[in-house]
Scaffold this motif. Sequence first.
Motif, short mmCIF file in Angstrom:
data_model
loop_
_atom_site.label_atom_id
_atom_site.label_comp_id
_atom_site.label_asym_id
_atom_site.label_seq_id
_atom_site.Cartn_x
_atom_site.Cartn_y
_atom_site.Cartn_z
N TYR A 1 0.53 -1.07 0.14
CA TYR A 1 0.07 -0.18 -0.03
C TYR A 1 0.59 1.06 0.20
O TYR A 1 2.07 0.89 0.09
CB TYR A 1 -0.81 -0.67 0.93
CG TYR A 1 -1.90 -0.80 1.24
CD1 TYR A 1 -2.91 -0.58 1.22
CD2 TYR A 1 -1.42 -1.93 1.20
CE1 TYR A 1 -4.84 -0.77 1.04
CE2 TYR A 1 -2.85 -2.89 2.07
CZ TYR A 1 -4.21 -3.12 0.91
OH TYR A 1 -5.36 -3.54 1.59
N PRO A 2 0.43 2.70 0.11
CA PRO A 2 1.13 3.34 0.09
C PRO A 2 1.53 3.99 1.28
O PRO A 2 1.22 3.47 2.35
CB PRO A 2 -0.02 4.60 -0.35
CG PRO A 2 -0.76 3.77 -1.06
CD PRO A 2 -1.31 2.67 -1.03
N PRO A 3 2.78 4.45 1.25
CA PRO A 3 3.35 4.70 2.57
C PRO A 3 2.62 4.68 3.56
O PRO A 3 1.39 5.97 2.79
CB PRO A 3 4.73 5.48 2.67
CG PRO A 3 5.24 5.29 0.88
CD PRO A 3 3.66 4.71 0.21
N LEU A 4 2.90 4.90 4.75
CA LEU A 4 1.50 5.96 6.52
C LEU A 4 1.42 7.02 5.86
O LEU A 4 2.78 7.93 5.03
CB LEU A 4 2.17 4.98 7.15
CG LEU A 4 1.76 3.29 7.51
CD1 LEU A 4 1.86 3.22 8.36
CD2 LEU A 4 0.45 2.67 6.60
N ALA A 5 1.30 7.65 6.68
CA ALA A 5 0.76 9.52 6.46
C ALA A 5 1.54 9.98 7.29
O ALA A 5 2.72 11.26 7.30
CB ALA A 5 -0.24 10.07 6.86
N ASP A 6 2.40 9.79 8.62
CA ASP A 6 3.50 9.49 9.39
C ASP A 6 5.03 8.59 8.98
O ASP A 6 5.99 9.44 9.17
CB ASP A 6 3.23 9.08 10.72
CG ASP A 6 3.04 8.46 11.05
OD1 ASP A 6 3.27 7.83 10.02
OD2 ASP A 6 3.05 7.44 12.26
N ALA A 7 5.12 8.45 7.60
CA ALA A 7 6.54 7.62 7.29
C ALA A 7 7.39 8.63 6.56
O ALA A 7 7.19 9.82 6.27
CB ALA A 7 5.89 7.27 6.12
N LYS A 8 9.01 8.21 7.25
CA LYS A 8 10.01 8.94 7.30
C LYS A 8 10.18 8.97 6.14
O LYS A 8 11.15 9.35 5.24
CB LYS A 8 10.62 8.87 8.24
CG LYS A 8 10.23 9.43 9.36
CD LYS A 8 11.19 8.99 10.32
CE LYS A 8 11.25 9.05 12.00
NZ LYS A 8 11.87 8.46 12.79
N ASP A 9 9.82 7.51 4.84
CA ASP A 9 10.80 7.48 3.67
C ASP A 9 9.01 7.16 2.55
O ASP A 9 8.75 7.01 3.40
CB ASP A 9 11.06 6.68 3.89
CG ASP A 9 11.14 5.41 3.94
OD1 ASP A 9 9.66 4.86 4.37
OD2 ASP A 9 12.15 4.06 4.92
N GLN A 10 9.76 6.70 1.44
CA GLN A 10 8.40 6.29 0.48
C GLN A 10 8.44 5.26 -0.13
O GLN A 10 8.17 4.25 -0.77
CB GLN A 10 8.53 7.29 -0.60
CG GLN A 10 8.17 8.64 -0.67
CD GLN A 10 6.65 9.05 -0.18
OE1 GLN A 10 5.84 8.73 -0.65
NE2 GLN A 10 7.34 9.50 1.49
N THR A 11 8.76 4.00 1.05
CA THR A 11 8.75 2.50 0.71
C THR A 11 7.64 2.04 0.94
O THR A 11 6.52 2.53 2.12
CB THR A 11 10.16 1.85 2.37
OG1 THR A 11 11.09 2.59 1.76
CG2 THR A 11 9.78 0.12 1.80
N PRO A 12 6.72 1.32 0.39
CA PRO A 12 5.43 1.02 0.09
C PRO A 12 5.44 -0.02 1.11
O PRO A 12 6.64 -0.54 2.06
CB PRO A 12 5.05 -0.30 -0.69
CG PRO A 12 6.29 0.98 -2.26
CD PRO A 12 7.36 0.83 -0.82
N ALA A 13 3.44 0.26 2.03
CA ALA A 13 4.01 0.08 3.00
C ALA A 13 2.96 -1.75 3.46
O ALA A 13 2.45 -2.07 2.87
CB ALA A 13 2.58 0.47 3.78
N ALA A 14 3.80 -2.53 3.41
CA ALA A 14 3.08 -4.37 4.14
C ALA A 14 2.02 -3.91 4.77
O ALA A 14 2.22 -3.85 6.30
CB ALA A 14 4.46 -4.94 3.90
N GLN A 15 1.04 -4.62 4.36
CA GLN A 15 0.09 -5.01 5.11
C GLN A 15 -1.23 -5.34 5.29
O GLN A 15 -1.30 -6.05 4.51
CB GLN A 15 -1.57 -2.84 4.71
CG GLN A 15 -0.79 -1.92 5.50
CD GLN A 15 -1.93 -1.04 4.34
OE1 GLN A 15 -2.81 -0.97 4.98
NE2 GLN A 15 -0.70 0.49 5.04
#
Length: 280
Positions: free
Chosen positions: A47-61
């Motif tokens: 998924y797109p990175p979380l709103a408070d993510a420090k980088d742009q790595t896709p989020a595993a959910q």
Amino acid sequence: MNLRLYIVLAALGLSGCDRITDLLEKPETGPTRVIPAPLGDGDIRLYPPLADAKDQTPAAQVRSGDCAKTVCFQWVRKHWKPLPKTDVKAEAYLSVMMPSGSDYSPDLWRPVDSTGKRVLVSAAGVDGVARGLFDGLRIGLQDASGATYFTAYSVESGALLKARGLCTRDMATDAGNPAKAGCAEKVGPDRYILPFNGDVVIASGKVWLLHRRPDRSSNRVDLFDLPRGPAVCLPGLIIDTEGKWMGTPEAALSPDLFVSRSRPSADYEAHKAKLLKACP
């Protein structure tokens, strides 16, 4: 605990070993990430990175239903954690589709960013595994230096497959047995090849590979950042980065299976032995 650290944690409202560890641990680096089996039901997706993510790595959910009504989970810094309700509206990245048709063309490549990076996913390896051969998902990568291709092989032990209730076959004895048609194929001593289960997605100007294993764990790979040359060995996954074993990218990635199809030969057997030895 150091008094100053305790005061900082208390001021931030942090509690629990996971959250303290998150602050003390160094950020994960490198192009590969091994993600353990998730909490909750469902498959891991990107998924797109979380709103408070420090980088742009896709989020595993993992989402087992409506995340506004049930608890969904995200993989954050070596821990599965509940997905914040503020992030439940995001949609999973779509996997790059394999092109159809009969001829190779430069137009088959999908743009990744504005610098000329492109990606092409081939169905040739899927065909090879279906025929009981040592083959995998072929992924073409193109940048300013030229075009190449990686092959991602899903290889598991017989013990893991048995534990997950999956069947195995050996073409030396099971050829023609319809009951074994969908089973993992033996390619070495207690080594079995499976159809690749996962996605190739374009996100944040990069190409990401998500490989799902039968035990529900997964591997996430930043493909353009992988080093070229030696095989990349991950749990249940071998990635050949040389881009040579099936000839040129035009041949290896052609939609025409008469061109791109893998066939048993001395070179094929040598390639298989080399990769299985590199990733025992």
